[in-house]
Design a protein around this motif. Structure first.
Motif, PDB file in Angstrom:
ATOM      1  N   LEU B  10      35.876  26.485  46.157  1.00 60.91           N
ATOM      2  CA  LEU B  10      35.800  27.940  46.069  1.00 60.91           C
ATOM      3  C   LEU B  10      34.936  28.356  44.875  1.00 60.91           C
ATOM      4  O   LEU B  10      34.140  29.300  44.969  1.00 60.91           O
ATOM      5  N   ALA B  11      35.081  27.650  43.749  1.00 56.41           N
ATOM      6  CA  ALA B  11      34.266  27.983  42.569  1.00 56.41           C
ATOM      7  C   ALA B  11      32.784  27.838  42.906  1.00 56.41           C
ATOM      8  O   ALA B  11      31.963  28.700  42.563  1.00 56.41           O
ATOM      9  N   GLU B  12      32.452  26.766  43.602  1.00 58.12           N
ATOM     10  CA  GLU B  12      31.045  26.545  43.960  1.00 58.12           C
ATOM     11  C   GLU B  12      30.555  27.644  44.904  1.00 58.12           C
ATOM     12  O   GLU B  12      29.472  28.211  44.718  1.00 58.12           O
ATOM     13  N   LEU B  13      31.377  27.967  45.915  1.00 56.25           N
ATOM     14  CA  LEU B  13      30.988  29.010  46.870  1.00 56.25           C
ATOM     15  C   LEU B  13      30.815  30.366  46.171  1.00 56.25           C
ATOM     16  O   LEU B  13      29.852  31.102  46.426  1.00 56.25           O
ATOM     17  N   ALA B  14      31.754  30.684  45.276  1.00 63.03           N
ATOM     18  CA  ALA B  14      31.730  32.005  44.616  1.00 63.03           C
ATOM     19  C   ALA B  14      30.531  32.146  43.690  1.00 63.03           C
ATOM     20  O   ALA B  14      29.868  33.192  43.659  1.00 63.03           O
ATOM     21  N   ILE B  15      30.232  31.098  42.935  1.00 63.19           N
ATOM     22  CA  ILE B  15      29.147  31.190  41.951  1.00 63.19           C
ATOM     23  C   ILE B  15      27.782  31.071  42.634  1.00 63.19           C
ATOM     24  O   ILE B  15      26.877  31.871  42.394  1.00 63.19           O
ATOM     25  N   ALA B  16      27.642  30.064  43.497  1.00 61.81           N
ATOM     26  CA  ALA B  16      26.320  29.774  44.052  1.00 61.81           C
ATOM     27  C   ALA B  16      25.944  30.704  45.197  1.00 61.81           C
ATOM     28  O   ALA B  16      24.792  31.094  45.345  1.00 61.81           O
ATOM     29  N   PHE B  17      26.934  31.078  46.018  1.00 62.11           N
ATOM     30  CA  PHE B  17      26.639  31.840  47.224  1.00 62.11           C
ATOM     31  C   PHE B  17      27.126  33.297  47.081  1.00 62.11           C
ATOM     32  O   PHE B  17      26.369  34.233  47.319  1.00 62.11           O
ATOM     33  N   GLY B  18      28.380  33.476  46.672  1.00 65.75           N
ATOM     34  CA  GLY B  18      28.956  34.824  46.598  1.00 65.75           C
ATOM     35  C   GLY B  18      28.258  35.687  45.559  1.00 65.75           C
ATOM     36  O   GLY B  18      27.584  36.661  45.882  1.00 65.75           O
ATOM     37  N   ALA B  19      28.417  35.327  44.287  1.00 73.26           N
ATOM     38  CA  ALA B  19      27.780  36.117  43.224  1.00 73.26           C
ATOM     39  C   ALA B  19      26.301  35.740  43.070  1.00 73.26           C
ATOM     40  O   ALA B  19      25.518  36.522  42.541  1.00 73.26           O
ATOM     41  N   ASN B  20      25.948  34.546  43.528  1.00 65.42           N
ATOM     42  CA  ASN B  20      24.559  34.080  43.421  1.00 65.42           C
ATOM     43  C   ASN B  20      24.075  34.142  41.966  1.00 65.42           C
ATOM     44  O   ASN B  20      23.060  34.751  41.640  1.00 65.42           O
ATOM     45  N   VAL B  21      24.832  33.483  41.093  1.00 69.44           N
ATOM     46  CA  VAL B  21      24.556  33.501  39.644  1.00 69.44           C
ATOM     47  C   VAL B  21      23.205  32.853  39.337  1.00 69.44           C
ATOM     48  O   VAL B  21      22.893  31.785  39.867  1.00 69.44           O
ATOM     49  N   GLN B  22      22.442  33.518  38.487  1.00 67.84           N
ATOM     50  CA  GLN B  22      21.117  33.035  38.120  1.00 67.84           C
ATOM     51  C   GLN B  22      21.117  32.467  36.689  1.00 67.84           C
ATOM     52  O   GLN B  22      21.910  32.907  35.858  1.00 67.84           O
ATOM     53  N   PRO B  23      20.226  31.513  36.417  1.00 67.94           N
ATOM     54  CA  PRO B  23      20.129  30.995  35.050  1.00 67.94           C
ATOM     55  C   PRO B  23      19.908  32.142  34.058  1.00 67.94           C
ATOM     56  O   PRO B  23      19.156  33.075  34.359  1.00 67.94           O
ATOM     57  N   GLY B  24      20.586  32.067  32.926  1.00 67.65           N
ATOM     58  CA  GLY B  24      20.409  33.087  31.892  1.00 67.65           C
ATOM     59  C   GLY B  24      21.317  34.288  32.036  1.00 67.65           C
ATOM     60  O   GLY B  24      21.346  35.146  31.159  1.00 67.65           O
ATOM     61  N   GLN B  25      22.083  34.353  33.121  1.00 66.31           N
ATOM     62  CA  GLN B  25      22.960  35.517  33.315  1.00 66.31           C
ATOM     63  C   GLN B  25      24.280  35.386  32.563  1.00 66.31           C
ATOM     64  O   GLN B  25      24.828  34.292  32.422  1.00 66.31           O
ATOM     65  N   ILE B  26      24.816  36.532  32.146  1.00 65.17           N
ATOM     66  CA  ILE B  26      26.207  36.626  31.716  1.00 65.17           C
ATOM     67  C   ILE B  26      27.045  36.730  32.990  1.00 65.17           C
ATOM     68  O   ILE B  26      26.673  37.438  33.921  1.00 65.17           O
ATOM     69  N   VAL B  27      28.170  36.022  33.017  1.00 66.20           N
ATOM     70  CA  VAL B  27      29.047  36.045  34.184  1.00 66.20           C
ATOM     71  C   VAL B  27      30.422  36.565  33.752  1.00 66.20           C
ATOM     72  O   VAL B  27      31.096  35.938  32.930  1.00 66.20           O
ATOM     73  N   PHE B  28      30.779  37.715  34.263  1.00 69.57           N
ATOM     74  CA  PHE B  28      32.073  38.326  33.948  1.00 69.57           C
ATOM     75  C   PHE B  28      33.064  37.917  35.026  1.00 69.57           C
ATOM     76  O   PHE B  28      32.810  38.121  36.218  1.00 69.57           O
ATOM     77  N   VAL B  29      34.175  37.305  34.620  1.00 66.76           N
ATOM     78  CA  VAL B  29      35.198  36.878  35.575  1.00 66.76           C
ATOM     79  C   VAL B  29      36.476  37.647  35.277  1.00 66.76           C
ATOM     80  O   VAL B  29      36.985  37.594  34.163  1.00 66.76           O
ATOM     81  N   GLN B  30      36.976  38.384  36.256  1.00 70.57           N
ATOM     82  CA  GLN B  30      38.224  39.118  36.072  1.00 70.57           C
ATOM     83  C   GLN B  30      39.306  38.500  36.941  1.00 70.57           C
ATOM     84  O   GLN B  30      39.123  38.340  38.153  1.00 70.57           O
ATOM     85  N   ALA B  31      40.428  38.161  36.308  1.00 71.49           N
ATOM     86  CA  ALA B  31      41.476  37.427  37.016  1.00 71.49           C
ATOM     87  C   ALA B  31      42.807  37.659  36.321  1.00 71.49           C
ATOM     88  O   ALA B  31      42.857  38.284  35.267  1.00 71.49           O
ATOM     89  N   GLU B  32      43.888  37.145  36.929  1.00 70.49           N
ATOM     90  CA  GLU B  32      45.196  37.159  36.280  1.00 70.49           C
ATOM     91  C   GLU B  32      45.412  35.811  35.591  1.00 70.49           C
ATOM     92  O   GLU B  32      44.798  34.812  35.979  1.00 70.49           O
ATOM     93  N   PRO B  33      46.303  35.769  34.591  1.00 69.89           N
ATOM     94  CA  PRO B  33      46.538  34.485  33.915  1.00 69.89           C
ATOM     95  C   PRO B  33      46.884  33.355  34.891  1.00 69.89           C
ATOM     96  O   PRO B  33      46.454  32.218  34.679  1.00 69.89           O
ATOM     97  N   ASP B  34      47.591  33.646  35.990  1.00 76.92           N
ATOM     98  CA  ASP B  34      47.939  32.593  36.954  1.00 76.92           C
ATOM     99  C   ASP B  34      46.730  32.070  37.727  1.00 76.92           C
ATOM    100  O   ASP B  34      46.847  31.071  38.447  1.00 76.92           O
TER     101      ASP B  34
END
Lengths: 400, 400
Positions: B10-34
């Motif tokens: 899921l991490a790979e899908l979310a970063i590479a495909f979902g958010a499509n994170v690019q080199p040099g970007q700040i990545v904001f992740v919002q989640a619950e402690p769990d």
């Protein structure tokens, strides 16, 4: 003491006595995800006392580990501007702050390049130094037991490490007393009295003599010794450290000479450790830093800026506290620094000097790294302006 | 699928495909402690792809609970300005964002005053609506299984609730495919094609007819149907929702008339639930809101501002998706909204209309609350400008 009981009692002590949260205040809580039970208890207690908003900031050391391990080295100094802006805004808002220590994953950075690890100082932010010096927030730092930390402090036990650490924290936090606040007030009367006597002497310097240590630290003409209690610009009292057994001031950053051997491991706020540390000072600056383990990490940190090699704090701890007698190494500066006299490389305290001219001489740096140099076999001697030597601590007992 | 395997995939899908994170970007992740295991895997993956910094923001619903239960009612609308400033700064920085859903403590707010609970919308911030509309960040929302959530979805089981939920999430996220990205690309070709056909028709309105439902929703002249993929102002593609099975647009906020019965529970981002919801619309506004449970909570939220009672979204879901056929109620909007056609009260999407004049008519609000009104027994009919009726969905199958 059962950990739920500790959580409840500690939350009350931290909010009501430590940070002294006032109705209508914003309360900023900084902790690790493993500290969540305390964070929630702090929020309960703060809202019960009329807090306007509790801003719970969980800093995850395992996310930081990913950065140190994988990010482009060029980016490791980067701090998002909103991290800094928040801290400054907390000062503007006259917020309360509670910082929870107790590394949940000790040794998490041990296998990483210490030069890289030393470039990312977060969760420490230089703006925190500014609002501490501006005295615009009422704040406290408290420890909270986690399984990971307990295993570091009491390794190889029979499954009771967390309970042992919990009991020790309850003891050193005076939470095992019927009235913890009264117990702290009694102890703080003693340390504040020692601080007042030291300030009255107006020593020119203090010298530490012990095994592997012969260090003279110059003081500023108006350096004032303090203990336990800070006061905000608005006159609100708070206790920056719980536990706190120390009497401290800010030294002359241009006068520290000699060599010193740390008497306990140095532990950074991210949980990484320096063991067997020795430092040589010349003209106020740490010119040689050696260690059995972790020297490169400390070297990288002191190289962050010009003030990183000079002293910002000198603190004396007597033998009447509750931490030293336990003999436990907690691998946590909040606790270990209150077991023994210590010095800190990096930023000093503008409020620890009485003259404005001296305030401008106080050391400036993005870092503030305490390490322990005292113990019952380390003599502390005051040196007067006339070069007379006055015993200050012998065998851990006050001589002044 | 084992939860560690899901986490990694899921991490790979979310970063590479979902958010499509690019080199040099700040990545904001919002989640619950769990959600910490996924947050850490997301950080690993983001740094591996050259992220500049991963800003992990853990929002703790249990801290929010303390606020709703105990804080002065006057303060419940307060949002620290640095929360808003951070979101705007993420837009300015052209950051990537990943939001993790899956309430770790369902029902946490059920025993609290819904009027009070409805006044605190966090972690939702109105600035998020702004940066979504500005299209300055590439973002995705993904679900993550927690024990608490699993117990809500599969109560009274024999200890396998978390495994069942994990398997279902793996299936609906296509993580059980050898190449999840290829599977998504195939599905998105279909939904994007349906969206293009709908846009071509330039319907004046769509009508929903089913048990307890007869609702006509007017469209804006240049309302454009979309699916799956968003594009930032800089031309970066991202997938805002994973899973995503919907085809959606933003309607005319002044034209919704009739009554509608929700076909699934409505679940807020804080985990609280509205069951048995019915809404009557007149002239675009929700004039009556009733429910078997939780009506007051929704009523408090729509009263936040003037746009809270009008529609910002209408979305159609066919029967070819993977969520509807499971028959599982996930109590999570990200999943449930992709099981069935739905509408949303509150903010609309400026990018879903083609004319600037229409963009100014798109609904504005601090809220955006989706609820499900579709199903195989709900017919969806397009109404042309000439008042002709064109079948759109019958039995969940596209007719256009």
């Amino acid at each position: 003491m059962d950990v739920d009981e500790l959580t409840r009692r500690l939350a009350e002590l931290a909010i009501a006595f430590g940070a002294n949260v006032q109705p209508g205040q914003i309360v900023f809580v900084q902790a690790e995800p493993d500290h969540a039970p305390l964070v929630r208890a702090l929020a309960d207690e703060a809202y019960r006392r009329g807090a306007k908003f509790v801003d719970a900031f969980y800093f995850d050391p395992q996310v930081k580990r990913a950065r140190i391990a994988l990010a482009d080295e060029e980016t490791l100094d980067f701090v998002p501007p909103w991290y800094s802006d928040r801290i400054l805004a907390l000062g503007d808002e006259r917020a309360a702050r509670v910082w929870v220590t107790g590394a949940s994953r000790p040794g998490l950075f041990d296998d990483l390049d210490p030069g890289r690890a030393g470039r990312d100082l977060m969760p420490r932010l230089k703006e925190t130094g500014k609002i501490v010096n501006d005295r615009t927030t009422n704040w406290t730092i408290v420890p909270y037991p986690t399984e990971g930390w307990a295993q570091q402090v009491h390794p190889g036990g029979n499954g009771d490490a967390l309970q042992r650490l919990t009991d020790e924290l309850a003891h050193v936090l005076r939470l095992d007393e019927d009235d913890p606040v009264a117990a702290w007030q009694e102890r703080f009367r003693d340390t504040r009295s020692a601080a007042a006597r030291l300030t009255e002497r107006r020593f020119d310097a203090v010298r530490f003599d012990g095994p592997g240590t012969e260090l003279t630290v110059g003081l500023l003409p108006s350096s004032r010794w303090a203990a336990a209690t800070f006061e905000t610009v608005d006159g609100l009292e708070h206790k920056p450290n719980l536990p706190s057994e120390e009497v401290f001031t800010t030294p002359d950053p241009t006068r520290a000479d000699g060599h010193v051997t740390a008497t306990k491991p140095l532990v950074f706020s991210d949980g990484s450790v320096v063991r067997g540390l020795t430092v040589r000072f010349e003209g106020g600056r740490a010119v040689e830093i050696d260690a059995d383990e972790g020297a490169a990490n400390l070297q990288a940190r002191v190289a962050k800026d010009d003030g990183g090699r000079a002293l910002g704090e000198v603190a004396l701890v007597d033998r009447e506290g509750r931490i030293g007698p336990l003999g436990t190494v907690f691998y946590d500066t909040l606790l270990d620094e209150n077991a023994a006299s210590h010095i800190a490389l990096g930023s000093g305290f503008g409020f620890s000097v009485e003259d404005d001219a001296d305030a401008e001489r106080v050391n400036q740096s993005a870092i503030h790294i305490d390490f322990m140099i005292g113990g019952e076999d380390v003599d502390v001697t005051g040196i007067t302006r006339e070069a007379d030597e006055v015993p200050v601590l012998r065998g851990g007992a006050w001589q002044v």
